[in-house]
Design a protein around this motif. Sequence first.
Motif, PDB file in Angstrom:
ATOM      1  N   MET A 156      42.447  59.598  16.747  1.00  0.00           N
ATOM      2  CA  MET A 156      42.131  59.799  15.324  1.00  0.00           C
ATOM      3  C   MET A 156      40.944  58.948  14.895  1.00  0.00           C
ATOM      4  SD  MET A 156      43.691  62.105  13.911  1.00  0.00           S
ATOM      5  CE  MET A 156      43.101  61.778  12.252  1.00  0.00           C
ATOM      6  N   ARG A 157      40.975  57.696  15.370  1.00  0.00           N
ATOM      7  CA  ARG A 157      39.882  56.804  15.017  1.00  0.00           C
ATOM      8  C   ARG A 157      38.562  57.366  15.535  1.00  0.00           C
ATOM      9  NH1 ARG A 157      41.055  50.468  15.573  1.00  0.00           N
ATOM     10  NH2 ARG A 157      43.151  51.327  15.466  1.00  0.00           N
ATOM     11  N   GLY A 158      38.598  57.884  16.761  1.00  0.00           N
ATOM     12  CA  GLY A 158      37.398  58.470  17.350  1.00  0.00           C
ATOM     13  C   GLY A 158      36.884  59.647  16.537  1.00  0.00           C
ATOM     14  N   VAL A 159      37.805  60.526  16.115  1.00  0.00           N
ATOM     15  CA  VAL A 159      37.413  61.707  15.353  1.00  0.00           C
ATOM     16  C   VAL A 159      36.724  61.298  14.048  1.00  0.00           C
ATOM     17  CG1 VAL A 159      38.310  63.641  13.999  1.00  0.00           C
ATOM     18  CG2 VAL A 159      39.145  63.252  16.324  1.00  0.00           C
ATOM     19  N   LEU A 160      37.316  60.319  13.359  1.00  0.00           N
ATOM     20  CA  LEU A 160      36.747  59.900  12.071  1.00  0.00           C
ATOM     21  C   LEU A 160      35.379  59.250  12.255  1.00  0.00           C
ATOM     22  CD1 LEU A 160      39.932  58.577  10.258  1.00  0.00           C
ATOM     23  CD2 LEU A 160      38.816  60.788  10.056  1.00  0.00           C
ATOM     24  N   TRP A 161      35.261  58.436  13.324  1.00  0.00           N
ATOM     25  CA  TRP A 161      33.962  57.830  13.624  1.00  0.00           C
ATOM     26  C   TRP A 161      32.906  58.897  13.860  1.00  0.00           C
ATOM     27  CZ3 TRP A 161      31.491  53.516  13.048  1.00  0.00           C
ATOM     28  CH2 TRP A 161      32.198  52.311  12.944  1.00  0.00           C
ATOM     29  N   THR A 162      33.280  59.917  14.651  1.00  0.00           N
ATOM     30  CA  THR A 162      32.332  60.975  14.980  1.00  0.00           C
ATOM     31  C   THR A 162      31.898  61.715  13.720  1.00  0.00           C
ATOM     32  OG1 THR A 162      33.700  61.224  16.944  1.00  0.00           O
ATOM     33  CG2 THR A 162      31.934  62.827  16.639  1.00  0.00           C
ATOM     34  N   ALA A 163      32.877  62.047  12.879  1.00  0.00           N
ATOM     35  CA  ALA A 163      32.553  62.784  11.650  1.00  0.00           C
ATOM     36  C   ALA A 163      31.571  61.984  10.800  1.00  0.00           C
ATOM     37  CB  ALA A 163      33.830  63.075  10.860  1.00  0.00           C
ATOM     38  N   THR A 164      31.831  60.672  10.669  1.00  0.00           N
ATOM     39  CA  THR A 164      30.928  59.830   9.890  1.00  0.00           C
ATOM     40  C   THR A 164      29.538  59.828  10.505  1.00  0.00           C
ATOM     41  OG1 THR A 164      32.856  58.436   9.483  1.00  0.00           O
ATOM     42  CG2 THR A 164      30.719  57.556   8.813  1.00  0.00           C
ATOM     43  N   GLY A 165      29.509  59.741  11.835  1.00  0.00           N
ATOM     44  CA  GLY A 165      28.228  59.737  12.537  1.00  0.00           C
ATOM     45  C   GLY A 165      27.452  61.014  12.299  1.00  0.00           C
ATOM     46  N   ILE A 166      28.153  62.159  12.393  1.00  0.00           N
ATOM     47  CA  ILE A 166      27.489  63.447  12.194  1.00  0.00           C
ATOM     48  C   ILE A 166      26.910  63.537  10.787  1.00  0.00           C
ATOM     49  CG2 ILE A 166      27.902  65.941  11.971  1.00  0.00           C
ATOM     50  CD1 ILE A 166      29.930  65.641  14.284  1.00  0.00           C
ATOM     51  N   ALA A 167      27.671  63.047   9.806  1.00  0.00           N
ATOM     52  CA  ALA A 167      27.191  63.096   8.433  1.00  0.00           C
ATOM     53  C   ALA A 167      25.977  62.191   8.240  1.00  0.00           C
ATOM     54  CB  ALA A 167      28.307  62.685   7.470  1.00  0.00           C
ATOM     55  N   LEU A 168      25.937  61.095   8.999  1.00  0.00           N
ATOM     56  CA  LEU A 168      24.839  60.135   8.842  1.00  0.00           C
ATOM     57  C   LEU A 168      23.527  60.631   9.441  1.00  0.00           C
ATOM     58  CD1 LEU A 168      26.305  56.554   9.357  1.00  0.00           C
ATOM     59  CD2 LEU A 168      25.069  57.428   7.379  1.00  0.00           C
ATOM     60  N   ILE A 169      23.622  61.441  10.504  1.00  0.00           N
ATOM     61  CA  ILE A 169      22.403  61.848  11.216  1.00  0.00           C
ATOM     62  C   ILE A 169      21.364  62.469  10.278  1.00  0.00           C
ATOM     63  CG2 ILE A 169      21.473  63.435  12.966  1.00  0.00           C
ATOM     64  CD1 ILE A 169      24.058  62.866  14.583  1.00  0.00           C
ATOM     65  N   PRO A 170      21.727  63.546   9.538  1.00  0.00           N
ATOM     66  CA  PRO A 170      20.685  64.133   8.669  1.00  0.00           C
ATOM     67  C   PRO A 170      20.206  63.171   7.593  1.00  0.00           C
ATOM     68  CG  PRO A 170      22.825  65.159   8.274  1.00  0.00           C
ATOM     69  CD  PRO A 170      22.986  64.288   9.458  1.00  0.00           C
ATOM     70  N   LEU A 171      21.125  62.350   7.058  1.00  0.00           N
ATOM     71  CA  LEU A 171      20.723  61.401   6.015  1.00  0.00           C
ATOM     72  C   LEU A 171      19.653  60.452   6.528  1.00  0.00           C
ATOM     73  CD1 LEU A 171      24.084  60.421   4.274  1.00  0.00           C
ATOM     74  CD2 LEU A 171      22.201  61.778   3.359  1.00  0.00           C
ATOM     75  N   VAL A 172      19.934  59.884   7.708  1.00  0.00           N
ATOM     76  CA  VAL A 172      18.995  58.933   8.282  1.00  0.00           C
ATOM     77  C   VAL A 172      17.676  59.626   8.617  1.00  0.00           C
ATOM     78  CG1 VAL A 172      18.562  57.453  10.273  1.00  0.00           C
ATOM     79  CG2 VAL A 172      20.788  57.407   9.142  1.00  0.00           C
ATOM     80  N   LEU A 173      17.758  60.854   9.156  1.00  0.00           N
ATOM     81  CA  LEU A 173      16.542  61.583   9.516  1.00  0.00           C
ATOM     82  C   LEU A 173      15.669  61.858   8.297  1.00  0.00           C
ATOM     83  CD1 LEU A 173      17.614  64.119  12.284  1.00  0.00           C
ATOM     84  CD2 LEU A 173      16.170  62.086  12.474  1.00  0.00           C
ATOM     85  N   VAL A 174      16.308  62.245   7.193  1.00  0.00           N
ATOM     86  CA  VAL A 174      15.541  62.535   5.973  1.00  0.00           C
ATOM     87  C   VAL A 174      14.783  61.291   5.541  1.00  0.00           C
ATOM     88  CG1 VAL A 174      15.742  62.981   3.495  1.00  0.00           C
ATOM     89  CG2 VAL A 174      16.952  64.443   5.122  1.00  0.00           C
ATOM     90  N   ILE A 175      15.506  60.182   5.469  1.00  0.00           N
ATOM     91  CA  ILE A 175      14.860  58.927   5.049  1.00  0.00           C
ATOM     92  C   ILE A 175      13.739  58.566   6.034  1.00  0.00           C
ATOM     93  CG2 ILE A 175      15.212  56.480   4.529  1.00  0.00           C
ATOM     94  CD1 ILE A 175      16.900  57.874   2.640  1.00  0.00           C
ATOM     95  N   TYR A 176      14.038  58.719   7.322  1.00  0.00           N
ATOM     96  CA  TYR A 176      13.058  58.359   8.342  1.00  0.00           C
ATOM     97  C   TYR A 176      11.772  59.163   8.178  1.00  0.00           C
ATOM     98  CZ  TYR A 176      10.659  58.308  12.802  1.00  0.00           C
ATOM     99  OH  TYR A 176       9.700  58.213  13.771  1.00  0.00           O
ATOM    100  N   TYR A 177      11.922  60.489   8.045  1.00  0.00           N
ATOM    101  CA  TYR A 177      10.727  61.332   7.917  1.00  0.00           C
ATOM    102  C   TYR A 177       9.965  61.058   6.638  1.00  0.00           C
ATOM    103  CZ  TYR A 177      10.956  64.119  12.091  1.00  0.00           C
ATOM    104  OH  TYR A 177      10.908  64.512  13.394  1.00  0.00           O
ATOM    105  N   LEU A 178      10.707  60.809   5.552  1.00  0.00           N
ATOM    106  CA  LEU A 178      10.047  60.503   4.277  1.00  0.00           C
ATOM    107  C   LEU A 178       9.169  59.277   4.421  1.00  0.00           C
ATOM    108  CD1 LEU A 178      12.613  61.004   1.381  1.00  0.00           C
ATOM    109  CD2 LEU A 178      10.421  62.123   1.703  1.00  0.00           C
ATOM    110  N   ILE A 179       9.743  58.248   5.026  1.00  0.00           N
ATOM    111  CA  ILE A 179       8.978  57.005   5.148  1.00  0.00           C
ATOM    112  C   ILE A 179       7.860  57.169   6.161  1.00  0.00           C
ATOM    113  CG2 ILE A 179       9.121  54.575   5.838  1.00  0.00           C
ATOM    114  CD1 ILE A 179      11.970  54.568   4.679  1.00  0.00           C
TER     115      ILE A 179
END
Lengths: 289, 291
Positions: free
Chosen positions: B21-44
């Motif tokens: 369960m812990r693994g699943v939740l970590w993965t979900a959080t990670g997946i959600a973070l990827i586009p967020l981080v990419l957007v910020i990265y490309y903007l900067i």
Amino acid sequence: MIPDGTTSKDPTKMPDAKGPSEQTETAPPREATRARTAEGHAVNVSDLHAYYGANEAVKGIDISFPPNEVTAIIGPSGCGKSTMVRCINRMHEEIPGARATGAVKLDDLDLYAAGVDVTAVRRLIGMVFQKANPFPTMSIFDNVAAGLRLTGQRGSDLRETVHKALRSVGLWEEVKNRLNAPGIGLSGGQQQRLCIARTVAVGPEVILMDEPCSALDPVATLKVEELIDELKERYTIVIVTHNMQQAARVADSTVFMLDGLVVEHGPTTEMFTNPSDERTERYVTGKFG
Amino acid sequence: MSAITQLPQISARRRATDRAMRGVLWTATGIALIPLVLVIYYLIHKGAGQWTSNFFTTDPNGNFFGNHGGIRSAIFGTLELIGIASAIAIPVGIAVALYLTEYGKDSLFANVVRYFVDVMTGVPSIVFGLFIYIVLVVSKVGGSGFAGWKGALAVTLLMLPIVIRSSEVVLLLVPSSLREAALALGSPRWRVITRVVLPTSASGLVTGSLLAVARGMGETAPLLFTVSYTMTATGNPNTLMNTLPVQIYNDIHSPEPAVIARAWGAALTLVAIVLILNLLARAISRRSRMA
């Protein structure tokens, strides 16, 4: 300013709740700034019915609360004690769907008469709640001043009244160096005394207390009870309590309620030692409820 | 009874489930973070290089060759527009929320209002733009067709349901015991609202309003046919205005790489403005709570 004891002691005259400007003109200085005579005021409840929607919680009650006495209301949960008390200062009607019929009189003044301003009623009849509820955004000082600011009191007058209110609940020594600290930073017992100070500061004639000690430890409870004993010199006090010993300690007379009705009302010692109704006896001896 | 020497065993299966369960939740959080981080990265990455003093102090000039100009008029326009929209949407929205929580409660009318607010939340922003276009732009209300204030109204309509909904939730969190305490002191209801309900919920109201401001600031669709586009900066809300979203929209269509790069710079600016407003409002609401 009008001297003490004339308009202020006549509860047939409502304090003006309309505007602060008129208030400062006509109103006498409130509670803490004037010397009180020992005269309190009587509350008479007659044929009181209170409803929550279609559910009748109080089913026709007649009680009189004598001036300068502490009257305790006891009875099992859901018997309508709190509802009855909340009808006295018309807080009951604040609950959506709730209404009350009958008469509640402060001396000769009918509080349920047409055209009565509920905010003025509540300034004459203060209320202390079960759970201490200081305003979280306000300092200790501002909590006590909250009600006073409504009447347009400002500056040194206001400061004076607040300090006296804090002294009268025995909180002054504990908080005098941190009046600007948030009120919610105090301990539970101090918070409840702060709430009593807030109520006293407005200068009511009657104080209603709805299980004021049920969330307090025994030491804090004792302090509040001592305070009630002092307050009755100046106010008429009605206290709802689940604690039989507390009723025995603080109350001059006690009312036993059951299922929305008054079963018995008598001097406290008599109620606990020699009740006339069998149900009262069974309740105070812990055999039911 | 013998003394306890060992803790009871937790079964291996239960421990495995916990790990999974812990693994699943970590993965979900990670997946959600990827586009967020990419957007910020490309903007900067693409936008930060554009941030020169020239970029903020000159208007776009429409030149295809040479110097293309900066985004001054777009920043001006966006701030004016969101200023007007916020000045209407935030007070009105909070007032409606106060009506719902303090007066209307569970009445039929209050529930009808709630229902329409919910419907409005789901309406696409272009519909608000269309509405303003038909009502105010086509009929040339105020003398001109396209105008900054008309775009501001479209954004107001968009922000209003967000402010109402978020404020209502926050106001409901104010314990009713506080309202009772104030009423029992003989406060009239409006005093209870101004002295107890609003101060207690202030920081939440600020957060909710900011959400709406951020939403409104980035809207492009309703502006395209209410404000249109111009290159020069203006303080007059009754004329065409430039705004950051529309400038980005226009620049991104350019075949000229330098103009596309300006769009990235403008996008980064937009995000930066939202961020600064956020920090400012937080600081203000924190200070007011202490006072």
